[in-house]
Enzyme design. Sequence first.
Site, PDB file in Angstrom:
ATOM      1  N   CYS A 121      35.440  -1.764  35.785  1.00 44.52           N
ATOM      2  CA  CYS A 121      34.830  -0.920  36.830  1.00 44.52           C
ATOM      3  C   CYS A 121      35.623   0.345  37.119  1.00 44.52           C
ATOM      4  O   CYS A 121      35.092   1.288  37.698  1.00 44.52           O
ATOM      5  CB  CYS A 121      34.676  -1.720  38.114  1.00 44.52           C
ATOM      6  N   HIS A 256      33.950   3.374  43.969  1.00 46.27           N
ATOM      7  CA  HIS A 256      33.223   2.403  43.143  1.00 46.27           C
ATOM      8  C   HIS A 256      32.357   1.557  44.078  1.00 46.27           C
ATOM      9  O   HIS A 256      32.827   1.087  45.116  1.00 46.27           O
ATOM     10  CB  HIS A 256      34.228   1.535  42.379  1.00 46.27           C
ATOM     11  N   ASN A 286      26.099  -2.843  41.857  1.00 44.88           N
ATOM     12  CA  ASN A 286      27.369  -2.459  41.234  1.00 44.88           C
ATOM     13  C   ASN A 286      27.118  -2.171  39.746  1.00 44.88           C
ATOM     14  O   ASN A 286      26.871  -3.090  38.971  1.00 44.88           O
ATOM     15  CB  ASN A 286      28.352  -3.618  41.429  1.00 44.88           C
TER      16      ASN A 286
END
Length: 329
Positions: A121, A256, A286
Site C-alpha cells: 500500500c 492512503h 482501499n
Amino acid sequence: MLFPRKKGGTEMSFRVLGTGSYVPPKVVTNDDLSQFLDTSDAWITQRVGVKERRFSVNETAAEMAAKAAKAALENSSVAPEEIDLILLATISGESQVPSTACVTQKLLGMSCMALEVSAACSAFDFALETAAGYFARGKVKKALVIGTERMSRILDWTDRGTAVIFGDGAGAVVLEAGENYIDSVFHVEGNEEILGFALPVGNSPYYERGQERKPLVYMDGQATFKFAVNAIVKDCDALVQRNGLTYADIAYIVPHQANMRIIDFAGRKLKVPMEKFCVNIDKYGNTSSASIPIALDELNRAGKLKRGDYLLLPAFGGGLASTCCLLKW
Ligand code: UT7
C-alpha cells in the site's frame, strides 16, 4: 529512515504536471457483499467507512494503469513519446514476467524504460522517491508514476475481515524535472505475520512438503490499525518539523485510504481538521498503491490545488512499511 534532503530545495527532483485515474465501472455495495459474507452495511460503514467499491470484471491491472496514465498525460498536455520512464506500483498484476510496468508500457505504445515497484500500500510513495533519484541524476526529463491494483484477484473472498475493505482502480501522475519534491520519510520493519500475500510455492520435486501458504491477502486488522495510526502521526510530524513548517502551511493531507477511523484518529492526534484530509474511501475502499494517486487526481480535477500548495502523502501497509512525501504543488 532516509536522511533529509539538502536544505534550500536546490536538489533537482520533480514537479507534478498532471494527474489521472481510472476505476472500473462495476459498483459493489456493502449490501451486495452481505449476500455471501457474514457482514452488514452497518458494520462496514461504522468500522471502515466504505459504502461501495469498484471491482474489475475483466480488466487487468495493466489495462487500468494504461487508462489512468492516458488521463494523466491528457491532463498534463504531454505526448506519450515525451515520457522517459514509467514507474509502476502494484502487488496485484497478472504476471511477474513481464512485469505490469512492461505490459502497461506496451498498452501505451511507449518504448521508454519501465520498472515495477513492490511495496504494497505504500508503493506509490516508494515510486515517487525512486523517480526523484532518476531526476536527481539527470537521467530523465519526464516520467509517469502509476499505482494500479486489481485487489479482487488476490483477496480471500471467504474472509470478511479483508474482503470488505479493498477495491480495484488505478491512479497516475506525470512528472517533469523540477524542485517540488521537498522531502520524504521511509520506515520499513520486515514482518510476515501481520499482513501479507504469499506467492505459490512452486512444484519443485526437491522441496520438502508443508511450505505452501494460501496465495491470498491475510491481515491482522487490529495490529495493522495501530501501526497505521502511529505511522501517519510520526511520519507527517517528522516532515512538517524538519522542514520548518506548521500544519497551517499544509494545504492538504492525501493519505492512503485504508480505514476512515485510521484517518480520523490520526487527524485528532495531529490536531489537523478533517477538511484538510482528502478522503474518498467511502466510494472506492482501499485500492492499495492506487489510493493516493486516485485521491490526488480527485483533488486536482476538483480545482482545489494551487501552485505552491504543500501536500503531505502518508502511506502505510504490508512490509510492514510506512512512508510520507512532502510535495509542493
Ligand atoms: O492498506 C493496508 C493497511 N490496512 C489497514 O490499515 C487496515 C487496518 N485495520 C482495519 O481497518 C480494521 O482493523 C478492520 C476493518 C480490518 C477490522 O475492524 P476492527 O474494528 O479492528 O474489527 P476486529 O478485527 O477487532 O473485529 C471486531 C469484530 C469481531 O467479532 P467478535 O470477535 O468481536 O465477535 C470480528 O469477527 O468484528 C467482526 N468482524 C466483522 N463483522 C462484520 C470482522 N470483520 C467483519 C465484517 N463484518 N466484515
